[in-house]
Design a protein around this motif. Structure first.
Motif, PDB file in Angstrom:
ATOM      1  N   TRP A 179       0.824  -1.204   0.000  1.00  0.00           N
ATOM      2  CA  TRP A 179       0.000   0.000   0.000  1.00  0.00           C
ATOM      3  C   TRP A 179       0.861   1.257   0.000  1.00  0.00           C
ATOM      4  O   TRP A 179       0.581   2.224  -0.721  1.00  0.00           O
ATOM      5  CB  TRP A 179      -0.914  -0.004   1.218  1.00  0.00           C
ATOM      6  CG  TRP A 179      -1.686   1.271   1.381  1.00  0.00           C
ATOM      7  CD1 TRP A 179      -2.837   1.628   0.745  1.00  0.00           C
ATOM      8  CD2 TRP A 179      -1.331   2.366   2.231  1.00  0.00           C
ATOM      9  NE1 TRP A 179      -3.232   2.878   1.149  1.00  0.00           N
ATOM     10  CE2 TRP A 179      -2.330   3.354   2.054  1.00  0.00           C
ATOM     11  CE3 TRP A 179      -0.282   2.592   3.117  1.00  0.00           C
ATOM     12  CZ2 TRP A 179      -2.298   4.561   2.743  1.00  0.00           C
ATOM     13  CZ3 TRP A 179      -0.246   3.802   3.796  1.00  0.00           C
ATOM     14  CH2 TRP A 179      -1.241   4.768   3.612  1.00  0.00           C
ATOM     15  N   LEU A 180       1.932   1.263   0.801  1.00  0.00           N
ATOM     16  CA  LEU A 180       2.814   2.421   0.865  1.00  0.00           C
ATOM     17  C   LEU A 180       3.471   2.678  -0.490  1.00  0.00           C
ATOM     18  O   LEU A 180       3.536   3.828  -0.960  1.00  0.00           O
ATOM     19  CB  LEU A 180       3.878   2.206   1.944  1.00  0.00           C
ATOM     20  CG  LEU A 180       4.855   3.359   2.175  1.00  0.00           C
ATOM     21  CD1 LEU A 180       4.098   4.602   2.641  1.00  0.00           C
ATOM     22  CD2 LEU A 180       5.911   2.960   3.206  1.00  0.00           C
ATOM     23  N   GLY A 181       3.945   1.604  -1.134  1.00  0.00           N
ATOM     24  CA  GLY A 181       4.559   1.766  -2.444  1.00  0.00           C
ATOM     25  C   GLY A 181       3.569   2.269  -3.480  1.00  0.00           C
ATOM     26  O   GLY A 181       3.886   3.151  -4.285  1.00  0.00           O
ATOM     27  N   ALA A 182       2.343   1.712  -3.453  1.00  0.00           N
ATOM     28  CA  ALA A 182       1.321   2.140  -4.410  1.00  0.00           C
ATOM     29  C   ALA A 182       0.934   3.596  -4.176  1.00  0.00           C
ATOM     30  O   ALA A 182       0.715   4.359  -5.126  1.00  0.00           O
ATOM     31  CB  ALA A 182       0.097   1.244  -4.290  1.00  0.00           C
ATOM     32  N   PHE A 183       0.880   3.996  -2.908  1.00  0.00           N
ATOM     33  CA  PHE A 183       0.519   5.383  -2.593  1.00  0.00           C
ATOM     34  C   PHE A 183       1.598   6.352  -3.061  1.00  0.00           C
ATOM     35  O   PHE A 183       1.301   7.408  -3.635  1.00  0.00           O
ATOM     36  CB  PHE A 183       0.298   5.517  -1.090  1.00  0.00           C
ATOM     37  CG  PHE A 183       0.074   6.938  -0.641  1.00  0.00           C
ATOM     38  CD1 PHE A 183      -1.138   7.562  -0.881  1.00  0.00           C
ATOM     39  CD2 PHE A 183       1.076   7.637   0.013  1.00  0.00           C
ATOM     40  CE1 PHE A 183      -1.350   8.877  -0.480  1.00  0.00           C
ATOM     41  CE2 PHE A 183       0.878   8.945   0.417  1.00  0.00           C
ATOM     42  CZ  PHE A 183      -0.339   9.572   0.174  1.00  0.00           C
ATOM     43  N   ARG A 203       3.750   5.926  -5.475  1.00  0.00           N
ATOM     44  CA  ARG A 203       3.795   5.967  -6.938  1.00  0.00           C
ATOM     45  C   ARG A 203       2.637   6.756  -7.526  1.00  0.00           C
ATOM     46  O   ARG A 203       2.760   7.366  -8.591  1.00  0.00           O
ATOM     47  CB  ARG A 203       3.799   4.556  -7.512  1.00  0.00           C
ATOM     48  CG  ARG A 203       5.118   3.808  -7.328  1.00  0.00           C
ATOM     49  CD  ARG A 203       5.151   2.570  -8.215  1.00  0.00           C
ATOM     50  NE  ARG A 203       4.029   1.680  -7.961  1.00  0.00           N
ATOM     51  CZ  ARG A 203       4.034   0.704  -7.064  1.00  0.00           C
ATOM     52  NH1 ARG A 203       5.129   0.490  -6.325  1.00  0.00           N
ATOM     53  NH2 ARG A 203       2.981  -0.062  -6.896  1.00  0.00           N
ATOM     54  N   SER A 204       1.500   6.739  -6.836  1.00  0.00           N
ATOM     55  CA  SER A 204       0.320   7.434  -7.360  1.00  0.00           C
ATOM     56  C   SER A 204       0.440   8.945  -7.265  1.00  0.00           C
ATOM     57  O   SER A 204      -0.214   9.670  -8.021  1.00  0.00           O
ATOM     58  CB  SER A 204      -0.929   6.977  -6.608  1.00  0.00           C
ATOM     59  OG  SER A 204      -0.883   7.420  -5.259  1.00  0.00           O
ATOM     60  N   ARG A 205       1.233   9.439  -6.308  1.00  0.00           N
ATOM     61  CA  ARG A 205       1.431  10.878  -6.104  1.00  0.00           C
ATOM     62  C   ARG A 205       0.107  11.609  -5.910  1.00  0.00           C
ATOM     63  O   ARG A 205      -0.113  12.706  -6.414  1.00  0.00           O
ATOM     64  CB  ARG A 205       2.200  11.493  -7.274  1.00  0.00           C
ATOM     65  CG  ARG A 205       3.602  10.927  -7.454  1.00  0.00           C
ATOM     66  CD  ARG A 205       4.325  11.589  -8.605  1.00  0.00           C
ATOM     67  NE  ARG A 205       5.665  11.034  -8.750  1.00  0.00           N
ATOM     68  CZ  ARG A 205       6.527  11.419  -9.704  1.00  0.00           C
ATOM     69  NH1 ARG A 205       6.165  12.342 -10.584  1.00  0.00           N
ATOM     70  NH2 ARG A 205       7.723  10.865  -9.768  1.00  0.00           N
ATOM     71  N   GLN A 206      -0.762  10.993  -5.144  1.00  0.00           N
ATOM     72  CA  GLN A 206      -2.058  11.609  -4.879  1.00  0.00           C
ATOM     73  C   GLN A 206      -1.891  12.815  -3.963  1.00  0.00           C
ATOM     74  O   GLN A 206      -1.151  12.768  -2.980  1.00  0.00           O
ATOM     75  CB  GLN A 206      -3.010  10.596  -4.224  1.00  0.00           C
ATOM     76  CG  GLN A 206      -3.474   9.499  -5.161  1.00  0.00           C
ATOM     77  CD  GLN A 206      -4.419   8.532  -4.458  1.00  0.00           C
ATOM     78  OE1 GLN A 206      -4.303   8.286  -3.264  1.00  0.00           O
ATOM     79  NE2 GLN A 206      -5.359   7.983  -5.207  1.00  0.00           N
TER      80      GLN A 206
END
Length: 236
Positions: A55-59, A61-64
């Motif tokens: 989840w941390l990696g996906a967050f 990368r998303s740069r939300q």
């Protein structure tokens, strides 16, 4: 595999988590200073750690720039803040052992992480229904173990029967109680409203009600009272 095509990969991660909670054994991992009992590492602990880094990696990368707030976000944040402040106060006055305090506070963080992960990655009723069916499967597997204790090998719990991965009176009873509450309300408010045959509706109901065998088998008065209270509230 046809079944896996019905759920996305992230929901499948949660399926693994459900199976880890209900079916994987605990492994003793030594003790910490100030903790009287052995620290047990379970399958869900390892998998939750994997999900956190995923989840941390996906967050990252998303740069939300903006994150949607889940229901009860502020009460949960307040609860965690109170817990963390209480931990610091007790550590300052020396009334709490550091490993014990950090260990139990980390368990709360673990619970709420599962809640947030579920909120962000389960976005359809169909996926939620699939997960609830997995929980029903886990409950029935554990009930099979309870019935084995009752009729074949004798009790394995503290007073009565145990679950596959729960031994004490309250942990065992609460494990079955929580599964029953969620599945029974799912049946009342979602499954019963679907266009299923009466035979299928009542077959699911019988399967869900069978989980009460685990609640009664644990011989916990607290869980027994909680069961009737939860059943009353659910029906109301």
């Amino acid at each position: 595999m046809p079944y896996l095509q019905k759920i996305n990969l992230l929901a499948f991660f949660l399926v693994i988590l459900v199976l880890a909670i209900g079916l994987t054994p605990s492994v003793p991992f030594g003790t910490l200073s100030g903790l009287e009992r052995t620290i047990d590492i379970r399958g869900e602990d390892i998998w939750i750690l994997v999900l956190f880094f995923f989840w941390l990696g996906a967050f990252l990368r998303s740069r939300q720039e903006r994150i949607e707030k889940p229901p009860l976000f502020l009460p949960i944040l307040f609860w965690l803040g109170v817990g963390f402040f209480s931990l610091l106060i007790n550590l300052f006055f020396g009334s709490l052992n550091l490993p014990r305090g950090v260990f139990y506070f980390a368990k709360e963080l673990e619970f709420f992480f599962v809640y947030f992960f579920t909120f962000f990655y389960v976005r359809s009723l169909a996926t939620a229904n699939q997960l609830l069916r997995i929980w029903l499967f886990v409950g029935l597997v554990n009930i099979s173990w309870v019935l084995t204790q009752i009729f074949l090998i004798g009790r394995k719990g503290e007073y009565g029967t145990s679950a596959l991965n729960e031994w004490g009176v309250f942990p065992t009873g609460a494990f079955f109680l929580l599964i029953f509450i969620f599945l029974f309300n799912w049946w009342l408010h979602a499954f019963w409203r679907k266009d299923y045959s009466l035979q299928k509706r009542y077959l699911y109901l019988v399967a869900i009600l069978s989980i009460t065998v685990g609640i009664l088998g644990a011989l916990s008065k607290t869980v027994f009272v909680a069961f009737w209270f939860a059943l009353f509230v659910s029906l109301v």
